[in-house]
Design a protein around this motif. Structure first.
Motif, PDB file in Angstrom:
ATOM      1  N   GLY A  98       0.828  -1.198   0.000  1.00  0.00           N
ATOM      2  CA  GLY A  98       0.000   0.000   0.000  1.00  0.00           C
ATOM      3  C   GLY A  98       0.859   1.243   0.000  1.00  0.00           C
ATOM      4  N   ASP A  99       0.286   2.350   0.410  1.00  0.00           N
ATOM      5  CA  ASP A  99       0.974   3.639   0.332  1.00  0.00           C
ATOM      6  C   ASP A  99       1.596   4.072   1.647  1.00  0.00           C
ATOM      7  OD1 ASP A  99       0.159   3.887  -2.337  1.00  0.00           O
ATOM      8  OD2 ASP A  99      -1.751   4.815  -1.756  1.00  0.00           O
ATOM      9  N   ASP A 162      -3.453  -6.277   9.577  1.00  0.00           N
ATOM     10  CA  ASP A 162      -3.846  -4.915   9.944  1.00  0.00           C
ATOM     11  C   ASP A 162      -2.774  -4.205  10.761  1.00  0.00           C
ATOM     12  OD1 ASP A 162      -4.015  -6.293  12.308  1.00  0.00           O
ATOM     13  OD2 ASP A 162      -6.063  -5.674  12.797  1.00  0.00           O
ATOM     14  N   GLY A 163      -1.604  -4.851  10.927  1.00  0.00           N
ATOM     15  CA  GLY A 163      -0.490  -4.228  11.627  1.00  0.00           C
ATOM     16  C   GLY A 163      -0.454  -4.472  13.118  1.00  0.00           C
ATOM     17  N   THR A 164      -1.410  -5.198  13.677  1.00  0.00           N
ATOM     18  CA  THR A 164      -1.388  -5.499  15.108  1.00  0.00           C
ATOM     19  C   THR A 164      -0.412  -6.636  15.389  1.00  0.00           C
ATOM     20  OG1 THR A 164      -3.302  -6.982  14.816  1.00  0.00           O
ATOM     21  CG2 THR A 164      -3.744  -4.707  15.525  1.00  0.00           C
ATOM     22  N   LEU A 165       0.203  -6.605  16.579  1.00  0.00           N
ATOM     23  CA  LEU A 165       1.185  -7.599  16.987  1.00  0.00           C
ATOM     24  C   LEU A 165       0.566  -8.520  18.027  1.00  0.00           C
ATOM     25  CD1 LEU A 165       2.838  -5.185  15.774  1.00  0.00           C
ATOM     26  CD2 LEU A 165       4.720  -5.936  17.214  1.00  0.00           C
ATOM     27  N   ALA A 217      -1.914   9.727   9.709  1.00  0.00           N
ATOM     28  CA  ALA A 217      -1.963   8.426  10.373  1.00  0.00           C
ATOM     29  C   ALA A 217      -3.087   7.573   9.799  1.00  0.00           C
ATOM     30  CB  ALA A 217      -2.143   8.620  11.877  1.00  0.00           C
ATOM     31  N   GLU A 218      -2.805   6.288   9.590  1.00  0.00           N
ATOM     32  CA  GLU A 218      -3.838   5.369   9.111  1.00  0.00           C
ATOM     33  C   GLU A 218      -4.710   4.856  10.248  1.00  0.00           C
ATOM     34  OE1 GLU A 218      -2.430   2.151   6.802  1.00  0.00           O
ATOM     35  OE2 GLU A 218      -1.585   3.397   5.199  1.00  0.00           O
ATOM     36  N   LYS A 228      -1.642  -2.913   4.083  1.00  0.00           N
ATOM     37  CA  LYS A 228      -1.530  -4.257   4.652  1.00  0.00           C
ATOM     38  C   LYS A 228      -0.079  -4.543   5.044  1.00  0.00           C
ATOM     39  CE  LYS A 228      -5.357  -6.289   2.004  1.00  0.00           C
ATOM     40  NZ  LYS A 228      -5.731  -7.359   1.042  1.00  0.00           N
ATOM     41  N   THR A 229       0.098  -5.305   6.106  1.00  0.00           N
ATOM     42  CA  THR A 229       1.433  -5.726   6.535  1.00  0.00           C
ATOM     43  C   THR A 229       1.578  -7.227   6.320  1.00  0.00           C
ATOM     44  OG1 THR A 229       0.617  -5.958   8.815  1.00  0.00           O
ATOM     45  CG2 THR A 229       1.680  -3.874   8.234  1.00  0.00           C
TER      46      THR A 229
END
Length: 276
Positions: A98-99, A162-165, A217-218, A228-229
């Motif tokens: 993504g961007d 979604d980037g959560t750990l 901020a996203e 996306k990660t």
């Protein structure tokens, strides 16, 4: 001094910058998250050879009598297209689709941004800090360092799209890590209205400028498309080798033609000086 000497010299200088830009792209073919650059040019001032352009009958000519004075580099623009995702064995490596950009903090405390997700961990007092290869901490969505709990095996880390750990909870469903305020720990991912306006700081890092606009901020922002990660992946350079080789040949030929123009001007001056 003949105008052609200065004009051709300006063309050689411009094409040298063009070659330098292409060489930098080729040198960074294997640099993670690198974005290719392209030099663009503009013409210099024009000199009027005739203040009034008319024919023998005194009628205005359809075109003016102007001669150009060369070219110069107008801008060197980065192209932020998506690079290919490459699989790696490092569980702390994360690629962006993504961007968006990761947010990091440098040793001086400055906030910078990067597409290079080849992260590592560094032991700290209360766990393991996620950081870049230079040791700069990676920040979460709230501007805090990402600290992995010391009571968990760091290599068991799970990064959701979604980037959560998270870490496995033994039931097959990873449990999201939370911070001291009970908020999910999530990568701080930011976008820019004009990413080409970012200032390049080296080490794959960028900093905000007036031209790039403020970082958007996203997290919790429905107005931007979410990035996306992908864990166990890195983003390869977007440099196209074939295009760079073609551009290099074109720049080299343009440089040679400008040098030929200088040689021709020099020979014309020699002939003029030899007149008796």
């Amino acid at each position: 001094m003949m105008r052609s000497l200065w004009t051709a010299a300006s063309g050689m200088r411009a094409q040298q910058v063009n070659v330098d830009t292409i060489a930098n792209n080729v040198a960074n073919i294997n640099t993670i998250g690198y974005k290719s650059q392209q030099a663009s040019f503009k013409s210099l001032l024009y000199q009027n050879l005739q203040s009034t352009s008319t024919n023998n009958a005194g009628e205005n000519k359809p075109v003016a009598a102007e001669v150009g004075l060369g070219s110069r580099v107008a801008a060197i623009t980065s192209t932020f297209t998506q690079g290919n995702l490459t699989h790696v064995e490092n569980p702390f490596s994360v690629a962006l689709e993504g961007d968006g950009f990761f947010q990091i903090r440098t040793e001086s405390g400055e906030l910078q941004y990067t597409r290079d997700g080849s992260f590592e961990i560094s032991p700290v007092a209360n766990g393991n800090m996620l950081c870049t290869s230079d040791g700069n901490p990676v920040l979460d969505a709230y501007g805090n360092q990402i600290i992995l709990p010391s009571n968990r095996v760091a290599t068991d880390l799970v990064v959701n799209q979604d980037g959560t750990l998270a870490f496995p909870d033994g039931t097959g469903n990873p449990a999201v890590i939370t911070d001291a305020n009970g908020r999910p720990v999530k990568f701080g991912i930011y976008q820019f209205n004009n990413p080409a306006g970012l200032s390049k700081e080296g080490s794959n890092n960028y900093s905000v400028t007036v031209a790039s606009g403020a970082a958007v901020a996203e997290n919790g922002n429905a107005a931007v498309k979410q990035t996306k990660t992908h864990q166990y992946y890195t983003e390869a350079s977007n440099v196209d080798v074939a295009n760079e080789m073609v551009n290099l040949i074109v720049a080299q030929r343009a440089y040679e033609m400008n040098s030929k123009a200088i040689q021709a001007s020099d020979e014309m001056m020699q002939q003029a000086n030899a007149l008796r």
